[in-house]
Design an enzyme around this catalytic site. Structure first.
Site, mmCIF file in Angstrom:
data_model
loop_
_atom_site.group_PDB
_atom_site.id
_atom_site.type_symbol
_atom_site.label_atom_id
_atom_site.label_comp_id
_atom_site.label_asym_id
_atom_site.label_seq_id
_atom_site.Cartn_x
_atom_site.Cartn_y
_atom_site.Cartn_z
ATOM 1 N N GLU A 64 49.979 14.655 62.268
ATOM 2 C CA GLU A 64 50.289 13.220 62.390
ATOM 3 C C GLU A 64 50.782 12.673 61.056
ATOM 4 O O GLU A 64 51.736 11.897 60.996
ATOM 5 C CB GLU A 64 49.042 12.456 62.854
ATOM 6 C CG GLU A 64 48.617 12.767 64.289
ATOM 7 C CD GLU A 64 48.080 14.189 64.498
ATOM 8 O OE1 GLU A 64 47.517 14.758 63.547
ATOM 9 O OE2 GLU A 64 48.257 14.732 65.601
ATOM 10 N N GLU A 110 46.000 20.092 54.374
ATOM 11 C CA GLU A 110 47.131 19.616 53.559
ATOM 12 C C GLU A 110 48.015 18.643 54.331
ATOM 13 O O GLU A 110 49.243 18.709 54.296
ATOM 14 C CB GLU A 110 47.938 20.799 53.010
ATOM 15 C CG GLU A 110 47.095 21.593 52.022
ATOM 16 C CD GLU A 110 47.901 22.529 51.152
ATOM 17 O OE1 GLU A 110 49.004 22.138 50.739
ATOM 18 O OE2 GLU A 110 47.417 23.624 50.877
ATOM 19 N N ILE A 142 49.460 36.356 77.018
ATOM 20 C CA ILE A 142 50.143 37.611 77.373
ATOM 21 C C ILE A 142 49.151 38.775 77.389
ATOM 22 O O ILE A 142 49.230 39.669 78.220
ATOM 23 C CB ILE A 142 51.333 37.868 76.407
ATOM 24 C CG1 ILE A 142 52.445 36.852 76.678
ATOM 25 C CG2 ILE A 142 51.860 39.306 76.550
ATOM 26 C CD1 ILE A 142 53.568 36.839 75.658
#
Lengths: 380, 257
Positions: free
Chosen positions: A368, A364, A338
């Site tokens: 996946e 952390e 934008i």
């Protein structure tokens, strides 16, 4: 159902927002450029009680809840992803395991100063060859007399350069079935044999301190073992569940900042005689961003609420972390789009949001791994 | 010391303000403690920490004003009073406010009353001085420094950028100006403690007042936003011509010369 925050939660959000906008925001670009950890800001945050939110007063905390803590992380993440990451890691990974699993003596000695904001702690789990597969931990702890002797290496440990103690995981023996027993040990940062290097040059969250740790014959008293010696693995899984809520909250902050910046810019920037907010191509992007930010925040709040209620929250915190971090990345990316060419410039900050957001899809537990956690919760 | 702070809940003028039917649209507006009143709260806490005593924060408003009072308690004030006029009053002005406060302070034996210099919404700056007049105590406005020694009070006040030094005595009312102090953030322990601190709620009835006693003396005829800023003009050409054009524009178009 009640979606209203308590007065204390609202006041905390307002206070942290004011603090973040007045104290952290003016330095965010500079901290990123110089990859500088804002130690002075953490001292101020400590004085305000931010590092002790989810811990009871008897341990130096303020007796707040996970929701309040998540709101604080979001507000800090909204102005600086790096500061937000170090904050989330300090509380969720540095202090929380000691609170969850520590003995009374350990809490008094190690948690109280952390909760009071007088110091930081780190959590050393990841290794060069053990990431998502924490079972592959190679660091070894051997009991010799009254001491454990620890040898190994840890990677990408947040805040370790400024930590007063580091909780490290290490293989301490073998179970009957031949699998490794993993335990956690509290290692004071000044223990001989402990080397902490901070040589990483990171893509984003650059205000956060990230370290490599080498342990060479590091000796800690036997009583520094944290929690159940046999259940170190389960303990850090629980710790990571809680940590995911804070990473998700941080992601919501970055996503919200992306939306705020993109919306403000779209209402100002004129092309073809109108502000670009008049064009559907831009409106649709903004509408998607606003919707996703709100959905992500709701998921974070639900996971935090479940944790506060003492209910299971493993699946919900994985939902929150996965959805919020991917939302942050998409929102930051659209915010740049934008802004056009300006968005590619550091001065407009949205490019930093993207670099910062990327880490949240990795740290952390990668996206996946979050999907694996969710699938396991589904019974797969 | 018996310290009181007059506090007003106001909308944040840094946020976008919209007007609907001659009223400021409260929907979506952010509400805050009037920033000048924050200086008053901070100074009150400092005075208490130095001289002992108690800080009571007073506001006239509605249920929602409790948030701002709790914030002052979280900063460190000891007690709060909400004079809730939500059910009794449609409109009020400075007369209304002063009349209510006068009734509130009857028999209170306040040593010092701190207020903001102005509220950023209506910016009349009247309530403090008018209340002091009604209570028949001295007042000093726009203070930037205060020190109390026994009954004697040394004050520095901002006079259009200059400093005026004033010596006066307790009991006293002061209004606080930017530069007096740097208001603290309410800390987390402060926020948690605030919920256990006393917050008294009063209505006009409790102060032996009825609507007629406090009826506004003024009427708001119109409320409008300042005209939108138009694009600037860049002068071109030789410097001498630019100067001439600028002077002519200032004289004929802007009419400031």
């Amino acid at each position: 159902m009640n979606f209203e925050l308590t007065k204390e939660q609202e006041m905390t959000r307002k206070m942290v927002r004011d603090f973040a906008e007045n104290v952290i925001q003016p330095r965010a670009i500079d901290l990123d450029v110089k990859a500088e950890f804002p130690e002075d800001i953490f001292k101020e945050m400590g004085k305000l009680g931010l590092l002790g939110i989810p811990f009871p007063e008897e341990y130096g905390g303020v007796g707040g809840d996970t929701i309040t803590y998540a709101l604080a992380v979001e507000e800090i993440g909204r102005v600086c992803g790096g500061t937000g990451l170090s904050y989330a890691a300090a509380v969720s990974l540095g202090s929380s395991p000691i609170y969850y699993f520590g003995t009374e003596d350990q809490k008094q000695e190690y948690l109280v100063p952390l909760a009071k904001g007088e110091g930081l702690a780190s959590f050393g789990l990841t290794e060069p060859n053990a990431g998502s597969d924490a079972g592959g931990t190679q660091t070894r702890a051997k009991l010799e007399g009254d001491e454990y002797v620890i040898n190994g290496e840890k990677s990408w440990i947040t805040n370790a350069g400024y930590a007063r103690s580091i909780t490290v995981t290490a293989v301490s023996g073998k179970r009957e079935d031949g699998k490794n027993i993993i335990s956690a040990f509290i290692v004071p940062a000044d223990t001989p044999g402990l080397t902490i290097n901070s040589n990483y040059d990171k893509m984003g969250v650059r205000a956060s301190n990230t370290c490599e740790i080498i342990l060479e014959d590091v000796r800690v008293p036997k009583e520094n073992i944290l929690g159940d010696p046999e259940k170190g693995f389960g303990q850090f899984l629980y710790t990571l569940d809680g940590g995911r809520i804070s990473i998700a909250a941080l992601a919501v902050g970055i996503a919200q900042a992306s939306l705020d910046r993109a919306l403000a810019y779209a209402k100002e920037r004129k092309q073809f005689g109108k502000t670009i907010s008049n064009f559907q191509a831009i409106q649709f992007k903004l509408a998607d961003m606003a919707m996703e930010v709100e959905l992500a925040r709701n998921m974070v709040m639900k996971a935090a609420w479940l944790k506060d209620q003492g209910k299971p929250f493993t699946k919900e915190s994985a939902y929150a972390k996965l959805f919020a971090s991917e939302t942050a990345f998409r929102s930051a990316n659209q915010a740049i789009q934008i802004h056009g060419g300006y968005g590619y410039m550091r001065e407009y900050e949205v490019e930093r949001y993207l670099r910062d957001a990327k880490l949240l899809e990795i740290g952390e537990g990668t996206s996946e791994i979050q999907r694996l956690v969710i699938a396991r919760q589904l019974g797969c | 010391m018996n310290i009181y702070v007059l506090l007003k809940r106001t909308f944040d003028t840094e946020e976008k303000i919209a007007i609907n039917d001659g009223r400021i649209d409260e929907e979506g507006a952010e509400f805050i403690i009037n920033p000048y009143d924050e200086y008053a709260v901070e100074e009150a806490i400092n005075l208490r920490d130095e001289h002992g005593g108690e800080v009571t924060v007073v506001t006239i408003g509605e249920e929602e004003s409790e948030k701002q009072l709790r914030t002052a308690l979280a900063m460190g004030a000891d007690k709060a009073v909400l004079i809730n006029t939500e059910d009794d009053l449609e409109d009020g002005d400075q007369f209304t406010t002063v009349k209510i406060l006068e009734a509130f302070f009857e028999g209170k034996e306040a040593d010092i009353i701190l207020a903001g210099n102005v509220a950023i919404d209506e910016a009349s700056g009247q309530v403090g001085p008018r209340l002091a007049e009604r209570l028949d105590i001295p007042y000093v406005t726009t203070i930037t420094s205060i020190s109390v020694d026994g009954e004697t009070v040394q004050i520095e006040r901002d006079v259009e950028g200059d400093v005026e030094k004033v010596e006066t005595s307790l009991p006293l009312l002061v209004t606080c100006q930017q530069g007096l102090n740097e208001p603290r953030y309410p800390s987390l322990p402060g926020i948690m403690k605030a919920k256990k601190k006393p917050l008294e709620e009063l209505e006009l009835d409790d102060l032996d007042l009825d609507e007629g006693d406090v009826e506004a003396k003024t009427k708001t005829v119109d409320i409008f936003l300042p005209p939108e800023k138009e694009a600037g003009k860049v002068l071109e050409g030789e410097i001498d011509d630019q100067v001439k054009e600028l002077v002519s524009l200032l004289r004929n178009e802007a009419k400031v010369l």
